[in-house]
Write a protein that holds these residues in place. Structure first.
Motif, short mmCIF file in Angstrom:
data_model
loop_
_atom_site.label_atom_id
_atom_site.label_comp_id
_atom_site.label_asym_id
_atom_site.label_seq_id
_atom_site.Cartn_x
_atom_site.Cartn_y
_atom_site.Cartn_z
N HIS A 404 0.76 -1.27 -0.06
CA HIS A 404 -0.07 -0.15 0.09
C HIS A 404 0.55 1.27 0.09
CE1 HIS A 404 -3.75 -2.15 1.55
NE2 HIS A 404 -3.68 -2.29 0.19
N LEU A 405 2.01 1.13 0.73
CA LEU A 405 2.90 2.25 0.68
C LEU A 405 3.08 2.96 -0.76
CD1 LEU A 405 4.70 4.66 2.01
CD2 LEU A 405 6.64 2.70 1.90
N MET A 406 3.50 1.87 -1.47
CA MET A 406 3.80 2.19 -2.86
C MET A 406 2.65 2.49 -3.79
SD MET A 406 7.08 2.00 -2.27
CE MET A 406 7.57 2.16 -4.22
N GLN A 407 1.53 1.64 -3.42
CA GLN A 407 0.24 1.85 -4.51
C GLN A 407 -0.30 3.37 -3.96
OE1 GLN A 407 -2.37 -1.32 -3.16
NE2 GLN A 407 -1.97 -2.25 -5.07
N TRP A 408 -0.32 3.85 -2.88
CA TRP A 408 -1.13 4.83 -2.39
C TRP A 408 -0.21 6.08 -2.30
CZ3 TRP A 408 -3.94 2.04 1.86
CH2 TRP A 408 -5.01 1.08 1.50
N VAL A 435 15.07 0.21 -7.24
CA VAL A 435 14.03 -0.40 -6.28
C VAL A 435 14.17 0.40 -4.69
CG1 VAL A 435 13.04 -2.25 -5.07
CG2 VAL A 435 13.59 -2.60 -7.31
N ALA A 436 15.43 0.14 -4.33
CA ALA A 436 15.69 0.71 -3.52
C ALA A 436 15.49 2.45 -3.08
CB ALA A 436 17.26 0.70 -2.80
N ASP A 441 12.45 6.97 -1.73
CA ASP A 441 11.55 8.42 -2.00
C ASP A 441 10.05 8.40 -1.86
OD1 ASP A 441 14.29 9.25 -2.73
OD2 ASP A 441 13.95 8.57 -4.99
N THR A 442 9.52 7.36 -2.04
CA THR A 442 8.01 7.24 -1.61
C THR A 442 7.83 7.42 -0.22
OG1 THR A 442 7.72 5.74 -3.53
CG2 THR A 442 6.07 5.74 -1.87
N TYR A 443 8.59 6.86 0.62
CA TYR A 443 8.40 6.98 1.95
C TYR A 443 8.62 8.28 2.56
CZ TYR A 443 8.17 6.02 7.05
OH TYR A 443 7.84 5.82 8.45
N LYS A 444 9.57 9.11 2.10
CA LYS A 444 10.08 10.57 2.24
C LYS A 444 8.79 11.34 2.03
CE LYS A 444 13.81 12.24 1.83
NZ LYS A 444 15.01 12.86 0.99
N THR A 492 16.13 6.61 5.80
CA THR A 492 16.18 7.66 4.52
C THR A 492 17.45 8.47 4.81
OG1 THR A 492 14.93 9.49 5.81
CG2 THR A 492 13.55 7.71 5.00
N ASP A 493 17.49 9.33 3.72
CA ASP A 493 18.66 10.44 3.79
C ASP A 493 18.12 11.79 4.29
OD1 ASP A 493 17.42 10.55 1.41
OD2 ASP A 493 19.25 10.53 0.19
N GLY A 494 17.16 11.89 4.86
CA GLY A 494 16.45 12.98 4.95
C GLY A 494 17.27 13.87 6.34
#
Length: 733
Positions: A404-408, A435-436, A441-444, A492-494
């Protein structure tokens, strides 16, 4: 560190009663007394020196306390509790221009003393109104003792394990449960319970929650969560949690994980499938349960969940030097994966008429197609990391976009575990860089959303721990929300937001520990370890309504310490048979009205009444809640050093401060204390660092020489037959 030791040492002297007396009455010659106010809320355990520290001052507008009001003064101070000196002062800042917060029904102010970082014991004082908060500690190790007791709850939840008083405390000692005739060691199949040929040895594991059933997918989840807590911060886990296996050279958390794994291994069939549930009889205490234990059918869900736990554990136990055990786990992981891969849609539901399993368990362990897919992703990730086999990588990288993280492009706490597993995969060696990057990036981007960093920066919750939705188990969701911010730091790298992410995560701990509109610590019976107003009773078969373990302060024992309860739940209601159709069972309208219709954060009450009042949807514990909380709490513990191995046996029947035949005088004293009492006792005196400075026997009118002690405040305790009979503060000057 020394202040933390002092507070933990007070557990030896029944800190519950001492807190009430010391906070409410003060010390002769030391401080003018102030009233503790429920309108000034703090983390009742305290804060790390580097942490954000915000006391929330509240004025109720809507809800059960709407008729009350509090107007804070302009002058607030942080006060050193040892000498009542004001060490920091400021005017509280009104939250959101004075608007009412819909989630709590409160108007709020913030007293921010984050810049003050000197270790010690403190309270927040409203100087103008002469009212104060509960006392708390500022110390780097303030949560170490709390973590120990949070982990110890799994010891109390162990099925089939003796709990001697030496380790459990005399109040919660019990013989091994569910090892009688036709119970766990001779467990029979749910639909053939008279057939001895179906018997399986399914000993061990944990009572899942307030019920005693053992659900295989959830057991696997708890193991994965504890393994993650260990791997994320391995140096903090002590071998000194006051348990039968303490001191064996292995961190007690690892011992606990192995207990769960041993049970999980017994659940596996030779073909790789796993039994989905073991249904246990109830009783209080657990050893009194005599009913038959029954096991359910196998399903794909259990095999996939088990495969993930086995594979993850195989790697950790290999690193710990337990090669043979690691090999066993890895073989089981591969077998479980292979069976599930070949049998992707084997469904079996417990407590279901469709599956002829009514009465087997309570909660439903079976999941849906997406749930099975997420379990398969988790299993593949841990199998890939442990084995390096490319077939698992191929599965992950062919399917990760369906999480869902990636879908939404949306991150939320209900799927923190799924989000974390993808982020973990993205951190591994050999993973495709595209992929990584896509996962990170999606999560950030998702963390910038309305309910994540945006809510943090907008300060949308006056109690600082925003949730968009409060549901059953909201405290668990709070913990998972905190973990989302810690996942941001870990994966992440944030880096420009790392400090803010840590601050946001810790706020969810503060909420659980008391920064909420109820000024309530959501852990059970932690008065001996720093809490002042918390869970006195909760839904649990052992600590149930009407038992000797029912309630702290009322019943002989009260529940064991350290359990996290479900929390505020505005969807709570009594059973549909109420108010008059429950066959004579009591429907308490006043109790219902205390929760139903309240603002979300106030939809909680400290009760444990069973059907038809259904307290379980508000106050029940769960090993799942506990693991999430342990994972978050462990992020803010920096050492495995914890005080001693003496378990406080705080009960509901607190000894009063003064007996008619006990007196300690003069107080203050410059040289000699006289212990006036009948018979004999053992006298122990502790300094402010928590160190035992005097330990001697005392007869009637015994003199205790304190001339060599430095001037200061000391805790004095009298024991008879190992039990506290008197405690007080004494002043040497």
């Amino acid at each position: 560190m020394m202040i933390s030791l002092f507070r933990s040492t007070l557990s030896k002297c029944n800190q519950v009663a001492w807190h009430l007396l010391f906070l409410m009455a003060g010390l002769p010659g030391i401080a003018e007394s102030q009233t503790v106010s429920k309108y000034i809320v703090v983390d009742q355990f305290g804060y790390r020196p580097s942490s954000e520290k915000i006391a929330v001052i509240r004025n109720p507008i809507t809800g059960f306390d709407a008729a009350e009001s509090f107007s804070p003064g302009d002058n607030y101070a942080l006060v050193n509790a040892s000498d009542n000196s004001k060490v920091f002062s400021a005017t509280p800042e009104i939250w959101n221009g004075g608007k009412e917060d819909a989630s709590s029904g409160d108007q709020a102010w913030w007293f921010d003393f984050s810049t003050y970082d000197t270790p010690g014991n403190y309270y927040v004082l409203d100087v103008d109104n002469n009212v104060r908060s509960y006392e708390f500690t500022i110390d780097e190790h303030v949560y170490a003792e709390v973590l120990k007791h949070a982990v110890r709850t799994f010891f109390y939840q162990r099925a089939g394990y003796n709990k001697p008083a030496q380790y459990a405390g005399s109040n919660w000692a019990d013989n091994a449960s569910h090892l009688g005739t036709l119970q766990d060691a001779f467990c029979r199949r749910y639909d053939d319970k008279s057939n001895a040929s179906t018997e399986r040895d399914l000993r061990g594991g944990w009572y899942d929650a307030g019920d005693y059933n053992k659900y295989t997918p959830w057991t696997a989840n708890y193991i994965v969560g504890m393994l993650n807590a260990y791997e994320s911060n391995p140096d903090i886990w002590g071998d000194n949690y006051c348990l039968p296996y303490s001191g064996n050279g292995t961190p007690d958390l690892i011992d606990e994980i192995k207990w769960g794994l041993d049970h999980l291994l017994r659940l596996q069939d030779s073909d790789g499938s796993l039994i989905s549930i073991v249904s246990l009889a109830g009783g209080s205490p657990p050893s009194s349960a005599t009913g038959q234990s029954l096991y359910g059918g196998v399903n794909t869900t259990s095999a996939l969940a088990g495969a993930a736990a086995y594979a993850y554990a195989a790697r950790i136990f290999s690193d710990l030097g337990m090669g043979s055990y690691s090999s066993t786990l890895l073989e089981s992981a591969k077998k479980a994966w292979n069976w599930a891969d070949a049998n992707p849609n084997v469904i079996w539901k417990n407590n279901s008429s469709e599956y002829n399993s009514v009465g087997i368990g309570a909660g439903q362990q079976e999941t849906d197609d997406y749930g099975r897919f997420a379990y398969k992703m988790r299993a593949a990730i841990h199998l890939y990391q442990t084995t390096g086999d490319s077939k698992y990588k191929t599965f992950i990288e062919s399917n990760y976009q369906d999480i869902h993280l990636m879908q939404w492009n949306y991150a939320f706490p209900f799927e923190e575990e799924n989000q974390q597993m993808l982020l973990h995969y993205a951190s591994l060696q050999g993973v495709s860089s595209e992929v990584a990057s896509s996962i990170k990036d999606t999560y950030k981007a998702a963390m910038e959303g309305t309910d994540n960093f945006s809510a943090f920066y907008s300060e949308v919750d006056p109690y600082t721990a925003h949730l968009a939705t409060y549901v059953w188990g909201s405290n668990h969701i709070k913990a998972r929300k905190g973990l989302m911010f810690m996942d941001y730091i870990t994966y992440t790298d944030g880096s420009t937001k790392y400090d803010d992410a840590a601050k946001a995560a810790e706020r969810y701990l503060h909420y659980i520990h008391g920064v909420n509109p109820l000024s309530f610590c959501y852990l059970s019976n932690m008065y001996a370890y720093g809490a002042d107003n918390g869970v006195n009773e909760f839904y649990h078969t052992w600590f149930g309504d009407g038992t000797d373990w029912d309630r702290v302060g009322t019943d002989p024992y009260g529940p064991a310490p350290g359990y996290l309860v479900g929390g505020a739940n505005p969807s709570y209601d009594w059973d549909s048979c109420c108010p008059s159709g429950c066959g004579g069972a009591s429907c308490d309208a006043a109790q219902r009205s205390r929760i139903v219709g309240q603002p979300s954060q106030k939809a909680y009450d400290d009760f444990n009444t069973s059907w038809p009042m259904n307290s379980w949807s508000v106050t029940e514990n769960s090993c799942g809640y506990q693991v999430g909380y342990i994972q978050l709490l462990s992020k803010f513990v920096s050492t495995s050093e914890q005080s001693g191995c003496e378990i406080n046996v705080t009960t509901g029947a607190q000894a009063p401060k003064n007996y008619e035949d006990i007196a300690i005088y003069p107080n203050p004293s410059s040289g000699t204390l006289i212990i006036g009492h009948k018979g004999s006792s053992v006298v122990k005196v502790y300094n402010m660092q928590g160190e035992l400075v005097i330990d001697q026997k005392a007869m009637a009118e015994e003199q205790i020489d304190i001339r060599t002690l430095p001037d200061g405040i000391y805790q004095i305790c009298l024991f008879k037959n190992g039990q506290i009979i008197y405690r007080d503060k004494v002043v040497k000057r």
